[in-house]
Scaffold this active site. Structure first.
Site, short mmCIF file in Angstrom:
data_model
loop_
_atom_site.label_atom_id
_atom_site.label_comp_id
_atom_site.label_asym_id
_atom_site.label_seq_id
_atom_site.Cartn_x
_atom_site.Cartn_y
_atom_site.Cartn_z
N GLU A 1 0.42 -1.74 -0.11
CA GLU A 1 0.19 0.18 -0.14
C GLU A 1 1.05 1.43 -0.07
O GLU A 1 0.54 2.41 -0.23
CB GLU A 1 -0.64 0.35 1.09
CG GLU A 1 -1.67 -1.32 1.63
CD GLU A 1 -2.69 -1.55 0.01
OE1 GLU A 1 -3.23 -0.53 -0.90
OE2 GLU A 1 -3.29 -2.49 -0.07
N HIS B 1 2.14 1.69 -3.28
CA HIS B 1 1.15 2.95 -4.03
C HIS B 1 1.31 4.42 -3.14
O HIS B 1 1.39 5.60 -4.23
CB HIS B 1 -0.77 2.17 -3.87
CG HIS B 1 -0.34 0.77 -4.13
ND1 HIS B 1 -0.79 0.43 -5.81
CD2 HIS B 1 -1.40 -0.36 -4.10
CE1 HIS B 1 -1.40 -0.46 -5.80
NE2 HIS B 1 -1.39 -1.03 -5.33
N HIS C 1 0.44 -1.40 -9.93
CA HIS C 1 0.37 -2.70 -9.73
C HIS C 1 1.31 -2.70 -10.80
O HIS C 1 1.22 -2.67 -12.46
CB HIS C 1 -1.18 -3.30 -9.82
CG HIS C 1 -1.89 -2.88 -8.72
ND1 HIS C 1 -2.55 -3.20 -8.48
CD2 HIS C 1 -1.62 -3.51 -7.01
CE1 HIS C 1 -3.18 -3.32 -7.53
NE2 HIS C 1 -2.77 -3.41 -6.89
N ASP D 1 2.83 -0.71 -15.74
CA ASP D 1 3.29 0.28 -14.69
C ASP D 1 4.46 1.35 -14.97
O ASP D 1 4.68 1.97 -13.96
CB ASP D 1 3.57 -0.42 -13.57
CG ASP D 1 5.09 -1.85 -13.97
OD1 ASP D 1 5.46 -1.28 -15.41
OD2 ASP D 1 5.66 -2.37 -13.30
#
Ligand SMILES: [Ca+2]
Ligand SMILES: [Ca+2]
Ligand SMILES: [Ca+2]
Ligand SMILES: [Ca+2]
Ligand SMILES: [Zn+2]
Length: 694
Positions: free
Chosen positions: A229, A232, A238, A253
């Site tokens: 997380e 991100h 991803h 990505d």
């Protein structure tokens, strides 16, 4: 370390309306313990036009070209330290995890981002040179362990309700990474994160307690949910984002050295090779933190991912790692924290403005482990409390302070908030009967309010279908893809005691709905509040086949006149309420359009109304379609004055002709396409759909 099985994921998309453009923020993603009903949900980013999903990507590319390769090449020893605050949102259960478990999770973050030797984070990747520090000074400069604990049922978290967590506790996101630990996240989601460039008030990461760290309640976890997380949060997609694509650098990505991946990998199969457009054709990088493989499989970030992270920290998140911020948060090496920080009193309630008679729930959020509490609530009942989280009733209108003295063996601290609770006398609501048919083309009007917390799709005036012509209101769940979000249509407060009899007091409304898929089920809930909106209870609710009035279809549902159902809800038990609030709540599941029309609250006795009755005027528009002029046939046979207005297909007024003097409308200057022409005369209305040619 034990892996925790298949881990489908959940992706929230947050759309902000800015100057008329849709900007779509990917909110990604999550591990779950058990498969969700939609295991493909995280393929979302491949299902939507890349132009939308990657709306912020040009900003990243600009950062990358501006700032690189400085962090990698010329300053290889530079480290970026990110101050972290962990908010434990618990309800007194095991989700109120120990400081030791929290500290283990922060250590795992550092092992993974630092590729620390001798730890599970020592894989074939790189040290990102990013480190994490539990804050040692809070936003007010007070000594802290970087942990906030709040006792609330909101520990059962709905991702649609992201703002609820921020309202409880939120440190300046430009200076701290806000991490929330909760008991559950709906949909078996394990966690999610905001993406860079998302709105500041959405910033942060949410993780379930049993995936947070690798000890205590998370003993079965490797603690890599947070690693993923925070990836991100630092700007990583991803590895399987948008599937194989074609170009392996400028798609997917946007990281050249992560091989393209067709779909999430859930197992640690090192031979998995789902895309062959990479050259050389390498296997999927199942060990990458940004895939969905189990915790004990993942162990690497690549140099390309490190570049993106560095660009994020040089650009959009530069303040948080600045030297001045490290000094402010106590995360620089110069600051030495005392062994025991003194207790710092703090508290909050989510209901600071209430009607008299309402209960207010106060939550302790003192820093550094208070063990006793002395509260004072002037104007409240009780006026004093020694509970950590007391509930207080305010019966008298006024503005009241609240005070907490929090103590532990190490000392005590006092916080007094003046004029904190505003108690007002409830306003008497509108008299009955109440009726709204939306046919005046203004929305919202008549005291109706609309709540659209995600600023995405919401309730709107609908010109395509209506129970009473020409308008209804609708919400387009086909486009409403923030699954689980609520949209409210709130009626003005009503005085039900104004009814003459009350025995047949009814809420009536008409709705129309179709499903788009047997698995997706939007929901319509009608709720009622007797305490000025502080608390609502359900009085009517339907979803799925019970809600459907038309056939399941993947195209937008536009009901015909036979596809409307009437609901009648008895309100007898509320007949003495003088400020009742009723709201219609749509909870989207990405199904299809839901319509409402002709909402009425009355006691079943017909009343003479001064409102125009929706009776046709004997008029016709000729020709239709028309070009520059259209004739109002029948106008000269009608003795009373006729007034005319023209609206566009969205219900916006385009031209007010006022009182017609001649039986003709001049269309020059009006846009081509669908026009809604409305005539009114002595309580009668006629509305026409006129097509204007170009
Ligand atoms: Ca790649
Ligand atoms: Ca490959
Ligand atoms: Ca919405
Ligand atoms: Ca209507
Ligand atoms: Zn993710």
């Amino acid at each position: 370390m034990i892996s925790s099985g298949a881990r489908p994921c959940f992706l929230i998309v947050f759309i902000v309306m800015t100057y008329g453009f849709n900007i779509l923020w990917p909110y990604q993603c999550a591990f779950a313990q058990t498969p969700t009903k939609r295991p493909g949900l995280c393929l979302f980013d491949s299902l939507y036009p890349s132009a939308k999903l990657y709306a912020v990507e040009p900003k990243f590319q600009k950062l990358l070209s501006t700032h690189l390769p400085i962090p990698l090449k010329s300053d290889p020893e530079a480290f970026s330290t990110i101050p972290v605050v962990v908010h434990i949102i618990h309800n007194g259960g095991t989700e109120n995890i120990s400081n030791a478990q929290i500290e283990r999770q922060i250590a795992i973050l550092n092992e993974d981002f630092g590729k620390l030797s001798g730890t599970p984070g020592e894989g074939k990747g790189v040290d990102t040179h990013v480190r994490f520090c539990l804050a040692k000074l809070d936003p007010f400069g007070r000594c802290t362990d970087g942990i906030v604990r709040i006792n609330t049922p909101l520990t059962n978290h709905q991702p649609a309700d992201r703002s609820a967590l921020k309202n409880l506790s939120f440190w300046n996101p430009a200076r701290y990474l806000n991490i929330y630990v909760v008991r559950t996240i709906s949909g078996e989601v394990g966690g999610y994160a905001s993406f860079p460039y998302a709105p500041p008030d959405e910033d942060g990461v949410v993780v379930r307690h049993h995936l947070f760290g690798d000890s205590g309640t998370a003993a079965a976890s490797g603690g890599r949910t947070l690693t993923h997380e925070v990836g991100h949060w630092l700007g990583l997609y991803h590895t399987f984002s948008a599937g194989c694509g074609q170009d392996t650098c400028t798609e997917g990505d946007f990281v050249c050295d992560t091989p393209p991946v067709a779909a999430p990998n859930y197992s640690c199969n090192l031979n998995s090779n789902s895309c062959s457009n990479d050259l050389p054709n390498l296997p999927d990088q199942v060990r990458n933190y940004m895939d969905y493989t189990p915790d004990d499989c993942k162990n690497m970030f690549t140099p390309g991912q490190k570049n993106r992270i560095a660009a994020t920290l040089k650009g959009v998140r530069s303040l948080i790692v600045s030297a001045s911020n490290l000094a402010l948060t106590g995360c620089d090496s110069a600051y030495v924290r005392p062994l025991m920080c003194p207790v710092a009193a703090d508290f909050i309630t989510l209901t600071t403005q209430v009607c008299s008679g309402t209960k207010v729930y106060f939550m302790d959020r003192s820093l550094n482990t208070a063990t006793s509490w002395e509260w004072s609530f002037p104007g409240g009942t009780p006026a004093f409390s020694i509970l950590p989280n007391p509930t207080v009733t305010y019966d008298t209108p006024g503005s009241f302070s609240a005070e907490l003295i929090a103590s532990n063996g190490n000392g005590s601290d006092t916080l007094q908030l003046n004029n904190y609770i505003l108690v007002s006398k409830p306003q008497i609501g509108l008299h009955l009967p109440f009726m709204v048919n939306f046919d005046d083309g203004a929305f919202p009007s008549q005291g109706i309010g609309v709540n659209n917390p995600d600023f995405n799709i919401g309730w709107e005036l609908d010109t395509l279908a209506a129970h009473s012509l020409p308008y209804s209101v609708s919400i387009d769940n086909l486009q409403n893809l923030n699954y689980g979000t609520r949209d409210e249509l709130v009626l003005p407060a009503l005085d039900l005691s104004s009814t003459r009899v009350g025995n047949n007091l009814m809420l009536n409304f008409w709705w129309a709905y179709a499903r788009s898929d047997p698995n997706y089920s939007d929901q319509l809930i009608v709720q009622i509040s007797k305490d000025c909106g502080a608390n609502y209870s359900n009085i009517w609710s339907k979803s799925g086949d019970d809600l459907a009035t038309g056939p399941t279809q993947t195209t937008p549902f536009v009901p015909n006149s036979t596809q409307w159902n009437k609901a009648s809800v008895r309100l007898f038990q509320y007949k003495t309420e003088q400020h009742l609030q009723i709201r219609f709540v749509n909870v989207t599941d990405g199904g299809n359009r839901l319509y409402l029309d002709d909402i009425q609250i009355n006691d079943g006795i017909p009343t003479a109304s001064k409102e125009p009755q929706n009776l046709n005027l004997p008029l016709q528009l000729i020709p239709n379609p028309a070009q520059e002029q259209v004739f109002v046939h029948g106008k000269d046979n009608w003795r009373e004055p006729i007034y005319c207005k023209v609206y566009d297909g969205f219900g916006r007024l385009l031209r007010d002709f006022g009182m017609l003097t001649a039986p003709v409308l001049d269309l020059i200057g009006l846009p081509a396409g669908l026009l809604l022409v409305r005539f009114e005369s002595t309580g009668r209305i006629a509305t026409f759909r006129l097509i204007k040619g170009s």
